[in-house]
Design an enzyme around this catalytic site. Structure first.
Site, PDB file in Angstrom:
ATOM      1  N   GLU A  88       0.897  -1.175   0.000  1.00 19.76           N
ATOM      2  CA  GLU A  88       0.000   0.000   0.000  1.00 19.76           C
ATOM      3  C   GLU A  88       0.920   1.205   0.000  1.00 19.76           C
ATOM      4  O   GLU A  88       1.557   1.502   1.002  1.00 19.76           O
ATOM      5  CB  GLU A  88      -0.893  -0.025   1.237  1.00 19.76           C
ATOM      6  CG  GLU A  88      -1.825  -1.226   1.246  1.00 19.76           C
ATOM      7  CD  GLU A  88      -2.562  -1.365   2.558  1.00 19.76           C
ATOM      8  OE1 GLU A  88      -3.103  -0.356   3.034  1.00 19.76           O
ATOM      9  OE2 GLU A  88      -2.564  -2.464   3.112  1.00 19.76           O
ATOM     10  N   CYS A 120      -2.240   9.046   2.977  1.00 22.34           N
ATOM     11  CA  CYS A 120      -1.942   8.531   1.634  1.00 22.34           C
ATOM     12  C   CYS A 120      -3.023   8.953   0.652  1.00 22.34           C
ATOM     13  O   CYS A 120      -2.749   9.315  -0.482  1.00 22.34           O
ATOM     14  CB  CYS A 120      -1.788   7.018   1.675  1.00 22.34           C
ATOM     15  SG  CYS A 120      -3.209   6.159   2.370  1.00 22.34           S
TER      16      CYS A 120
HETATM   17  P1  NAD Z   1       8.813   4.946   4.071  1.00 17.43           P
HETATM   18  O1  NAD Z   1       8.668   4.144   2.832  1.00 17.43           O
HETATM   19  O2  NAD Z   1      10.007   5.800   4.239  1.00 17.43           O
HETATM   20  O3  NAD Z   1       8.799   3.989   5.354  1.00 17.43           O
HETATM   21  C1  NAD Z   1       7.764   3.088   5.605  1.00 17.43           C
HETATM   22  C2  NAD Z   1       8.258   1.993   6.538  1.00 17.43           C
HETATM   23  O4  NAD Z   1       9.263   1.218   5.874  1.00 17.43           O
HETATM   24  C3  NAD Z   1       8.904   2.499   7.824  1.00 17.43           C
HETATM   25  O5  NAD Z   1       8.539   1.639   8.883  1.00 17.43           O
HETATM   26  C4  NAD Z   1      10.386   2.377   7.511  1.00 17.43           C
HETATM   27  O6  NAD Z   1      11.176   2.266   8.665  1.00 17.43           O
HETATM   28  C5  NAD Z   1      10.405   1.100   6.704  1.00 17.43           C
HETATM   29  N1  NAD Z   1      11.567   0.907   5.823  1.00 17.43           N
HETATM   30  C6  NAD Z   1      12.464   1.830   5.398  1.00 17.43           C
HETATM   31  N2  NAD Z   1      13.363   1.245   4.571  1.00 17.43           N
HETATM   32  C7  NAD Z   1      13.011  -0.061   4.459  1.00 17.43           C
HETATM   33  C8  NAD Z   1      13.528  -1.166   3.729  1.00 17.43           C
HETATM   34  N3  NAD Z   1      14.598  -1.067   2.939  1.00 17.43           N
HETATM   35  N4  NAD Z   1      12.900  -2.356   3.832  1.00 17.43           N
HETATM   36  C9  NAD Z   1      11.800  -2.488   4.608  1.00 17.43           C
HETATM   37  N5  NAD Z   1      11.254  -1.479   5.333  1.00 17.43           N
HETATM   38  C10 NAD Z   1      11.861  -0.276   5.247  1.00 17.43           C
HETATM   39  O7  NAD Z   1       7.473   5.803   4.199  1.00 17.43           O
HETATM   40  P2  NAD Z   1       7.130   6.922   5.288  1.00 17.43           P
HETATM   41  O8  NAD Z   1       7.857   8.163   4.933  1.00 17.43           O
HETATM   42  O9  NAD Z   1       7.285   6.334   6.649  1.00 17.43           O
HETATM   43  O10 NAD Z   1       5.549   7.107   5.018  1.00 17.43           O
HETATM   44  C11 NAD Z   1       5.020   7.981   4.086  1.00 17.43           C
HETATM   45  C12 NAD Z   1       4.593   7.232   2.824  1.00 17.43           C
HETATM   46  O11 NAD Z   1       3.668   6.202   3.137  1.00 17.43           O
HETATM   47  C13 NAD Z   1       3.851   8.139   1.860  1.00 17.43           C
HETATM   48  O12 NAD Z   1       4.314   7.892   0.557  1.00 17.43           O
HETATM   49  C14 NAD Z   1       2.407   7.696   1.993  1.00 17.43           C
HETATM   50  O13 NAD Z   1       1.597   7.967   0.880  1.00 17.43           O
HETATM   51  C15 NAD Z   1       2.573   6.234   2.225  1.00 17.43           C
HETATM   52  N6  NAD Z   1       1.357   5.672   2.807  1.00 17.43           N
HETATM   53  C16 NAD Z   1       0.569   4.840   2.047  1.00 17.43           C
HETATM   54  C17 NAD Z   1      -0.610   4.324   2.580  1.00 17.43           C
HETATM   55  C18 NAD Z   1      -1.509   3.412   1.783  1.00 17.43           C
HETATM   56  O14 NAD Z   1      -2.343   2.762   2.389  1.00 17.43           O
HETATM   57  N7  NAD Z   1      -1.405   3.355   0.470  1.00 17.43           N
HETATM   58  C19 NAD Z   1      -0.984   4.644   3.878  1.00 17.43           C
HETATM   59  C20 NAD Z   1      -0.178   5.495   4.610  1.00 17.43           C
HETATM   60  C21 NAD Z   1       1.006   5.994   4.073  1.00 17.43           C
END
Ligand code: NAD
Length: 470
Positions: A239, A273
């Site tokens: 997501e 999101c």
């Molecule tokens: P991010 O991708 O930076 O991090 C998300 C999660 O992934 C965090 O827990 C982070 O620690 C972890 N992570 C980081 N590197 C990783 C790796 N290499 N492997 C596995 N996990 C890793 O996102 P963010 O800045 O925390 O959140 C914002 C983003 O999330 C925005 O783009 C937003 O649109 C999206 N989002 C999407 C939804 C949806 O349902 N589609 C919902 C909420 C947020």
């Protein structure tokens, strides 16, 4: 029920700690365990061992998940302020998030997959049954830490899997406490919370013992997750980000929809999101729309989420604040004008003035990329085809909305949006019961409702002769 103290969330003396910052002050206010990736071998192994008992008894699962929902509700007075403190959202919204966390547990608690017979005329009786996958890795971002975690672990647990949950290092505290609360009512190791900085998440998603990775976060990290599961061939559900457009039709009643449209963009300080991230307004109404939104942006109460008057909190972290500021400044440098806001607020903490941008070049990054903050570009259009093409013209495909008085015409326009969910005169109103699936760069797989349960199961087909054979 007394709330268990989250002793395991506080680093033990000498153990590595991760600072947690209050975005309303910009200062560290607590620490959480900074777990090492090497710890995952033992934790995933324990999760796998716990799976044997958990998968065996659906009735016991239902009971445990209902108790879990009750426990979350009972812990609301501890969870909600902690969530506000580390995330920044107003306390009322944090309480609502806790309530939605409990509601997800309750909704999935009794859900069982349907065994289906297959009758295709052959002399065998075939049946499709459903089996859980094994330990599931659930990774969530910092905008809705509890609710997004529950959207993953509730269906995964209901389906008979065990879960290793990793919150964002920016919002680990409420999730740690949630883990402690749930540990009191779930069997040991059925739900494991791990906290720490990268490469903890990277190691978790590539761990050979993990059979499903369910990830919510940004598009670039989502792509990394897909690559990381190439060796294990674990199932992946993503997501990801969005850049939802709201298309206003020429019969829209601006005064009537302005409030709803404003909050569809600015709820949770725009860090949703599925927030409205771009507005397309007919040229004739553009100035009215800009003014209606700007008037709300100028007067909304911005402050600490703990202050009862606050409607809009801070941006969650310094990096995100810098990104919001950069996108805004680049747009202004390219000719955009702020009808409201346009800069950081001159106060302690990560506050950005709610911003409405007009005269924005359509190719400005604040239009084509995901700003994920309290900044909204409003663009004029001359004919509807042009607006629909622009709405569909990014790599994202999470949601979209159409606003107007003639509902049939609005619905016909919504039908042309390339996204997973489209609304008429609303945006981001989600129900537990519906499927949630972004298209294009916004996601892979389906979550939500019964589809979320099946996303955590695999079919298992049994054939047997109708009569005793030789
Ligand atoms: P991010 O991708 O930076 O991090 C998300 C999660 O992934 C965090 O827990 C982070 O620690 C972890 N992570 C980081 N590197 C990783 C790796 N290499 N492997 C596995 N996990 C890793 O996102 P963010 O800045 O925390 O959140 C914002 C983003 O999330 C925005 O783009 C937003 O649109 C999206 N989002 C999407 C939804 C949806 O349902 N589609 C919902 C909420 C947020």
């Amino acid at each position: 029920m007394p709330i268990p103290q989250a002793a395991d969330r506080v680093p033990r003396r000498g153990a590595p700690g991760l600072d947690v910052v209050d975005p309303a002050t910009g200062e560290t206010f607590d620490q959480v365990l900074d777990q090492r990736p090497e710890e995952l071998d033992d934790l995933v192994d324990r999760s796998r061992r716990a799976w044997t008992g958990w998968r065996a008894d659906p009735a016991a699962r239902t009971k445990a998940l209902l108790a879990a929902a009750d426990a979350v509700e009972a812990a609301g007075d501890d969870l909600a302020p902690l969530l506000t403190r580390e995330q920044g959202k107003p306390l009322a919204e944090a309480r609502a998030e806790v309530a939605r966390t409990a509601a997800r547990l309750r909704y999935f608690s009794g859900m069982v997959p349907r065994t289906r017979p297959i009758d295709d005329g052959r002399p065998v009786h075939s049946e499709v049954r459903w089996r859980p996958l094994g330990p599931v890795a659930a990774i969530v971002p910092w905008n809705f830490p509890l609710q997004l975690a529950a959207a993953k672990f509730a269906p995964a647990l209901a389906a008979g899997n065990t879960v290793v949950l990793k919150p964002s290092p920016r919002t680990p505290l409420a999730t740690r406490l949630l883990g402690t609360v749930l540990a009191a009512v779930l069997p040991e190791d059925v739900l494991t919370v791990v906290t720490g900085r990268e490469p903890l998440g990277a190691r978790l998603v590539s761990h050979p013992g993990i059979r499903h990775v369910t990830f919510t976060g940004s598009v670039p990290t989502g792509r990394t997750v897909v690559t990381a599961t190439a060796a294990s061939l674990a199932r992946v559900t993503l997501e990801l980000g969005g850049n939802d457009a709201a298309v206003l039709l020429d019969d829209v009643d601006v005064d009537r929809v302005a409030d709803r449209l404003f909050w569809s963009a600015f709820r949770n300080c725009g860090q949703v999101c599925m927030a409205v991230k771009r507005v397309y307004a007919p040229a004739r109404l553009h100035a009215d729309v800009v003014e209606a939104l700007a008037q709300r942006a100028r007067t909304v109460v911005v402050g600490s989420g703990l202050d009862p008057d606050t409607r809009l909190g801070p941006v969650n972290n310094a990096a995100q604040l810098a990104r919001v500021e950069e996108l805004t400044h680049r747009a202004l440098a390219a000719g955009a004008r702020p009808a409201a806001g346009g800069q950081r607020l001159d106060r302690q903490g990560y506050f950005f003035a709610p911003t409405i941008l007009t005269a924005v070049p359509p190719d400005a990054a604040v239009v084509t990329e995901e700003q994920f903050g309290p900044v909204l570009p409003v663009l004029p259009y001359r004919n509807l085809d042009e607006a629909v093409d622009a709405a569909n013209g990014t790599g994202f495909g999470l949601g979209g909305s159409v606003w107007g008085t003639d509902l049939d015409r609005a619905a016909a326009t919504a039908d042309r949006l390339e996204c997973g969910t489209a609304w008429i005169n609303h945006h981001a109103e989600l129900s537990l019961t519906q499927p949630f699936a972004g298209v294009k760069d916004s996601g892979l797989g389906v979550a939500g409702g019964p589809w979320g349960l099946y996303g955590n199961l695999r079919p298992f087909v049994v054939h047997r002769p109708r009569e005793e054979g030789p």
